[in-house]
Design a protein around this motif. Structure first.
Motif, PDB file in Angstrom:
ATOM      1  N   SER A 153       0.859  -1.184   0.000  1.00  0.00           N
ATOM      2  CA  SER A 153       0.000   0.000   0.000  1.00  0.00           C
ATOM      3  C   SER A 153       0.901   1.242   0.000  1.00  0.00           C
ATOM      4  CB  SER A 153      -0.933   0.012   1.208  1.00  0.00           C
ATOM      5  OG  SER A 153      -0.178   0.055   2.403  1.00  0.00           O
ATOM      6  N   ASN A 160       1.452   5.209   1.450  1.00  0.00           N
ATOM      7  CA  ASN A 160       1.095   6.195   2.459  1.00  0.00           C
ATOM      8  C   ASN A 160       0.724   7.475   1.720  1.00  0.00           C
ATOM      9  OD1 ASN A 160       1.411   8.456   4.302  1.00  0.00           O
ATOM     10  ND2 ASN A 160       2.286   6.981   5.740  1.00  0.00           N
ATOM     11  N   SER A 161      -0.503   7.955   1.905  1.00  0.00           N
ATOM     12  CA  SER A 161      -0.987   9.095   1.118  1.00  0.00           C
ATOM     13  C   SER A 161      -0.285  10.404   1.445  1.00  0.00           C
ATOM     14  CB  SER A 161      -2.498   9.264   1.304  1.00  0.00           C
ATOM     15  OG  SER A 161      -2.785   9.573   2.649  1.00  0.00           O
ATOM     16  N   SER A 162       0.384  10.507   2.588  1.00  0.00           N
ATOM     17  CA  SER A 162       1.068  11.760   2.905  1.00  0.00           C
ATOM     18  C   SER A 162       2.578  11.713   2.675  1.00  0.00           C
ATOM     19  CB  SER A 162       0.777  12.186   4.346  1.00  0.00           C
ATOM     20  OG  SER A 162       1.206  11.197   5.240  1.00  0.00           O
ATOM     21  N   THR A 163       3.192  10.521   2.727  1.00  0.00           N
ATOM     22  CA  THR A 163       4.643  10.438   2.540  1.00  0.00           C
ATOM     23  C   THR A 163       5.053   9.853   1.188  1.00  0.00           C
ATOM     24  OG1 THR A 163       4.827   8.228   3.511  1.00  0.00           O
ATOM     25  CG2 THR A 163       4.997  10.123   5.016  1.00  0.00           C
ATOM     26  N   SER A 182       4.847   0.334   0.976  1.00  0.00           N
ATOM     27  CA  SER A 182       5.395  -0.678   1.873  1.00  0.00           C
ATOM     28  C   SER A 182       4.359  -1.776   2.089  1.00  0.00           C
ATOM     29  CB  SER A 182       5.789  -0.048   3.219  1.00  0.00           C
ATOM     30  OG  SER A 182       4.654   0.518   3.837  1.00  0.00           O
TER      31      SER A 182
END
Length: 142
Positions: free
Chosen positions: A94, A96-99, A103
């Motif tokens: 998946s 991470n929508s902000s970083t 992973s």
């Protein structure tokens, strides 16, 4: 035979060209960069447009099934921070929508064409596409 020098004529031509070029440049730049004048109102200012974002392509990926994925995505340009999304990631991975970090534990095998998109604060978006091959290990517990 008579010889004549052409330097006075050439010098006059160059001087006329310089004066003409100066006039053209002054006319094209003119009031858009001039200070405000009481009779003309406020000066026109031009804001530099922010460059559109661009997502850096990480290259094609090859992993073994049941390995942990760790792939940080990066972007340049645009107005940070970015909002990240991805489609067709390997099973178990998946983003991470902000970083922008992809992973997870890769559970499936096969080849996928992954598209990662970054959207900046102005709404401009950019994406990149790469393949991710997950290989089934012949002996995962050996």
């Amino acid at each position: 035979m008579s010889t004549s020098t052409r330097t006075p004529r050439t010098s006059r031509r160059l001087a006329a060209l310089a004066v003409g070029l100066t006039a053209v440049l002054a006319a094209s730049v003119g009031p858009s960069f001039a200070a405000p004048h009481p009779s003309t109102g406020p000066a026109v200012t031009r804001a530099a447009a922010a460059a559109a974002p661009s997502v850096v392509n990480p290259g094609n990926q090859v992993s073994l099934q049941y390995d942990h994925a760790y792939l940080p995505m990066t972007a340049t340009g645009g107005a940070a921070p970015y909002t990240w999304s991805a489609v067709n990631l390997p099973t178990g991975a998946s983003i991470n929508s902000s970083t922008g970090l992809i992973s997870g534990l890769l559970r499936g095998s096969g080849v996928r064409t992954v598209t990662v998109t970054a959207k900046d604060t102005t709404g401009a978006a950019a994406s990149t596409t790469f393949t991710w091959r997950v290989i089934r290990d012949a002996c995962p517990r050996c």
